[in-house]
Design a protein around this motif. Structure first.
Motif, PDB file in Angstrom:
ATOM      1  N   TYR A  17     -56.760 -15.650 -55.272  1.00  0.00           N
ATOM      2  CA  TYR A  17     -57.226 -16.780 -56.081  1.00  0.00           C
ATOM      3  C   TYR A  17     -57.511 -16.362 -57.521  1.00  0.00           C
ATOM      4  O   TYR A  17     -57.239 -17.093 -58.461  1.00  0.00           O
ATOM      5  CB  TYR A  17     -58.494 -17.392 -55.475  1.00  0.00           C
ATOM      6  N   GLU A  18     -58.051 -15.168 -57.711  1.00  0.00           N
ATOM      7  CA  GLU A  18     -58.378 -14.690 -59.056  1.00  0.00           C
ATOM      8  C   GLU A  18     -57.134 -14.418 -59.885  1.00  0.00           C
ATOM      9  O   GLU A  18     -57.190 -14.379 -61.106  1.00  0.00           O
ATOM     10  CB  GLU A  18     -59.246 -13.436 -58.961  1.00  0.00           C
ATOM     11  N   ASP A  19     -55.998 -14.234 -59.224  1.00  0.00           N
ATOM     12  CA  ASP A  19     -54.742 -13.930 -59.904  1.00  0.00           C
ATOM     13  C   ASP A  19     -54.151 -15.163 -60.585  1.00  0.00           C
ATOM     14  O   ASP A  19     -53.199 -15.075 -61.338  1.00  0.00           O
ATOM     15  CB  ASP A  19     -53.744 -13.369 -58.872  1.00  0.00           C
ATOM     16  N   TRP A  20     -54.704 -16.323 -60.314  1.00  0.00           N
ATOM     17  CA  TRP A  20     -54.189 -17.584 -60.843  1.00  0.00           C
ATOM     18  C   TRP A  20     -54.524 -17.719 -62.318  1.00  0.00           C
ATOM     19  O   TRP A  20     -55.681 -17.820 -62.687  1.00  0.00           O
ATOM     20  CB  TRP A  20     -54.825 -18.732 -60.051  1.00  0.00           C
ATOM     21  N   PRO A  21     -53.547 -17.737 -63.226  1.00  0.00           N
ATOM     22  CA  PRO A  21     -53.835 -17.939 -64.644  1.00  0.00           C
ATOM     23  C   PRO A  21     -53.948 -19.436 -64.958  1.00  0.00           C
ATOM     24  O   PRO A  21     -52.952 -20.123 -65.097  1.00  0.00           O
ATOM     25  CB  PRO A  21     -52.647 -17.299 -65.351  1.00  0.00           C
ATOM     26  N   TYR A  22     -55.155 -19.922 -65.042  1.00  0.00           N
ATOM     27  CA  TYR A  22     -55.392 -21.346 -65.291  1.00  0.00           C
ATOM     28  C   TYR A  22     -54.784 -21.783 -66.617  1.00  0.00           C
ATOM     29  O   TYR A  22     -54.578 -20.984 -67.517  1.00  0.00           O
ATOM     30  CB  TYR A  22     -56.896 -21.638 -65.294  1.00  0.00           C
ATOM     31  N   GLU A  23     -54.522 -23.070 -66.712  1.00  0.00           N
ATOM     32  CA  GLU A  23     -54.020 -23.736 -67.907  1.00  0.00           C
ATOM     33  C   GLU A  23     -52.592 -23.358 -68.272  1.00  0.00           C
ATOM     34  O   GLU A  23     -52.159 -23.568 -69.394  1.00  0.00           O
ATOM     35  CB  GLU A  23     -54.962 -23.516 -69.091  1.00  0.00           C
ATOM     36  N   VAL A  24     -51.868 -22.750 -67.355  1.00  0.00           N
ATOM     37  CA  VAL A  24     -50.433 -22.518 -67.544  1.00  0.00           C
ATOM     38  C   VAL A  24     -49.741 -22.925 -66.249  1.00  0.00           C
ATOM     39  O   VAL A  24     -50.358 -22.979 -65.185  1.00  0.00           O
ATOM     40  CB  VAL A  24     -50.094 -21.044 -67.886  1.00  0.00           C
ATOM     41  N   SER A  25     -48.454 -23.212 -66.328  1.00  0.00           N
ATOM     42  CA  SER A  25     -47.692 -23.531 -65.128  1.00  0.00           C
ATOM     43  C   SER A  25     -47.512 -22.254 -64.323  1.00  0.00           C
ATOM     44  O   SER A  25     -46.955 -21.277 -64.829  1.00  0.00           O
ATOM     45  CB  SER A  25     -46.334 -24.108 -65.492  1.00  0.00           C
ATOM     46  N   THR A  26     -48.003 -22.270 -63.094  1.00  0.00           N
ATOM     47  CA  THR A  26     -48.033 -21.063 -62.282  1.00  0.00           C
ATOM     48  C   THR A  26     -47.435 -21.300 -60.909  1.00  0.00           C
ATOM     49  O   THR A  26     -47.652 -22.336 -60.293  1.00  0.00           O
ATOM     50  CB  THR A  26     -49.486 -20.571 -62.126  1.00  0.00           C
ATOM     51  N   LEU A  27     -46.701 -20.314 -60.429  1.00  0.00           N
ATOM     52  CA  LEU A  27     -46.112 -20.325 -59.100  1.00  0.00           C
ATOM     53  C   LEU A  27     -46.888 -19.358 -58.223  1.00  0.00           C
ATOM     54  O   LEU A  27     -47.074 -18.194 -58.598  1.00  0.00           O
ATOM     55  CB  LEU A  27     -44.643 -19.888 -59.173  1.00  0.00           C
ATOM     56  N   VAL A  28     -47.382 -19.837 -57.076  1.00  0.00           N
ATOM     57  CA  VAL A  28     -48.048 -18.962 -56.111  1.00  0.00           C
ATOM     58  C   VAL A  28     -47.139 -18.828 -54.897  1.00  0.00           C
ATOM     59  O   VAL A  28     -46.443 -19.773 -54.523  1.00  0.00           O
ATOM     60  CB  VAL A  28     -49.454 -19.467 -55.714  1.00  0.00           C
ATOM     61  N   GLN A  29     -47.146 -17.610 -54.300  1.00  0.00           N
ATOM     62  CA  GLN A  29     -46.223 -17.322 -53.214  1.00  0.00           C
ATOM     63  C   GLN A  29     -46.870 -16.424 -52.167  1.00  0.00           C
ATOM     64  O   GLN A  29     -47.742 -15.613 -52.500  1.00  0.00           O
ATOM     65  CB  GLN A  29     -44.985 -16.591 -53.737  1.00  0.00           C
ATOM     66  N   VAL A  30     -46.392 -16.560 -50.942  1.00  0.00           N
ATOM     67  CA  VAL A  30     -46.770 -15.654 -49.865  1.00  0.00           C
ATOM     68  C   VAL A  30     -45.532 -15.452 -48.997  1.00  0.00           C
ATOM     69  O   VAL A  30     -44.737 -16.374 -48.805  1.00  0.00           O
ATOM     70  CB  VAL A  30     -47.974 -16.201 -49.042  1.00  0.00           C
ATOM     71  N   ARG A  31     -45.348 -14.230 -48.530  1.00  0.00           N
ATOM     72  CA  ARG A  31     -44.196 -13.912 -47.674  1.00  0.00           C
ATOM     73  C   ARG A  31     -44.677 -13.785 -46.233  1.00  0.00           C
ATOM     74  O   ARG A  31     -45.649 -13.091 -45.950  1.00  0.00           O
ATOM     75  CB  ARG A  31     -43.525 -12.619 -48.101  1.00  0.00           C
ATOM     76  N   ALA A  32     -43.971 -14.458 -45.340  1.00  0.00           N
ATOM     77  CA  ALA A  32     -44.240 -14.364 -43.911  1.00  0.00           C
ATOM     78  C   ALA A  32     -43.072 -13.621 -43.263  1.00  0.00           C
ATOM     79  O   ALA A  32     -41.913 -13.952 -43.515  1.00  0.00           O
ATOM     80  CB  ALA A  32     -44.379 -15.752 -43.303  1.00  0.00           C
ATOM     81  N   SER A  33     -43.390 -12.620 -42.455  1.00  0.00           N
ATOM     82  CA  SER A  33     -42.372 -11.897 -41.690  1.00  0.00           C
ATOM     83  C   SER A  33     -42.581 -12.230 -40.222  1.00  0.00           C
ATOM     84  O   SER A  33     -43.685 -12.076 -39.696  1.00  0.00           O
ATOM     85  CB  SER A  33     -42.499 -10.387 -41.899  1.00  0.00           C
ATOM     86  N   VAL A  34     -41.522 -12.689 -39.568  1.00  0.00           N
ATOM     87  CA  VAL A  34     -41.605 -13.112 -38.177  1.00  0.00           C
ATOM     88  C   VAL A  34     -40.647 -12.261 -37.351  1.00  0.00           C
ATOM     89  O   VAL A  34     -39.448 -12.197 -37.646  1.00  0.00           O
ATOM     90  CB  VAL A  34     -41.249 -14.607 -38.027  1.00  0.00           C
ATOM     91  N   THR A  35     -41.189 -11.606 -36.334  1.00  0.00           N
ATOM     92  CA  THR A  35     -40.397 -10.767 -35.444  1.00  0.00           C
ATOM     93  C   THR A  35     -40.694 -11.142 -34.002  1.00  0.00           C
ATOM     94  O   THR A  35     -41.641 -11.872 -33.723  1.00  0.00           O
ATOM     95  CB  THR A  35     -40.709  -9.271 -35.653  1.00  0.00           C
ATOM     96  N   GLY A  36     -39.930 -10.585 -33.099  1.00  0.00           N
ATOM     97  CA  GLY A  36     -40.149 -10.792 -31.670  1.00  0.00           C
ATOM     98  C   GLY A  36     -38.954 -11.459 -31.022  1.00  0.00           C
ATOM     99  O   GLY A  36     -38.086 -12.014 -31.706  1.00  0.00           O
ATOM    100  N   PRO A  37     -38.912 -11.416 -29.691  1.00  0.00           N
ATOM    101  CA  PRO A  37     -37.774 -11.970 -28.956  1.00  0.00           C
ATOM    102  C   PRO A  37     -37.519 -13.455 -29.219  1.00  0.00           C
ATOM    103  O   PRO A  37     -36.380 -13.899 -29.155  1.00  0.00           O
ATOM    104  CB  PRO A  37     -38.149 -11.740 -27.485  1.00  0.00           C
ATOM    105  N   ALA A  38     -38.549 -14.218 -29.510  1.00  0.00           N
ATOM    106  CA  ALA A  38     -38.376 -15.662 -29.722  1.00  0.00           C
ATOM    107  C   ALA A  38     -38.347 -16.036 -31.204  1.00  0.00           C
ATOM    108  O   ALA A  38     -38.411 -17.220 -31.546  1.00  0.00           O
ATOM    109  CB  ALA A  38     -39.494 -16.425 -29.021  1.00  0.00           C
TER     110      ALA A  38
END
Length: 129
Positions: A17-38
């Protein structure tokens, strides 16, 4: 239903949350890794209700989906690896939209039969031009 302990909810760190630079157009992202038989089946159950954009300008092998205020770039596993799902949102409600996407992914994985494992990686916010 898969074991909920293998599918943790996304819990953002304070630093994210602290990484968010307010008052500018900002893109936030998170990567999900999914493994397993299903993994194939459960990832498809998450992506199915989203809108697929087959004409998106993305690297080869990546598919772009969107819904509401978030988008998902999905990359299928290579050589037995993990599905990579990049969840992203921009704008004033970027955090809320991204958390909604993460909650939707977690719910889909927990609701679909089969063994899967999910890991999260926060990515730094970036300015959108």
């Amino acid at each position: 239903m898969c074991d909920a302990s293998a599918v943790p909810a996304f819990v953002p760190s304070d630093g994210w949350y602290e990484d968010w630079p307010y008052e500018v157009s900002t893109l936030v992202q998170v990567r999900a890794s999914v493994t397993g038989p299903a993994a194939d089946r459960v990832v498809q159950s998450f992506l199915e209700p989203l809108t697929h954009n087959p004409e998106a300008d993305v690297p080869e092998g990546v598919s772009l989906y969107y819904q509401g205020g978030f988008l998902v770039e999905s990359t299928p596993p290579v050589d037995g690896g993990a599905w990579q799902l990049l969840l992203a949102s921009a704008g004033e409600d970027g955090f809320d939209s991204l958390r909604t996407a993460a909650d939707d992914l977690t719910a889909a994985l927990r609701a679909t039969p089969g063994e899967v494992r999910l890991t999260w990686q926060e990515l730094p916010a970036t300015r959108v031009d």
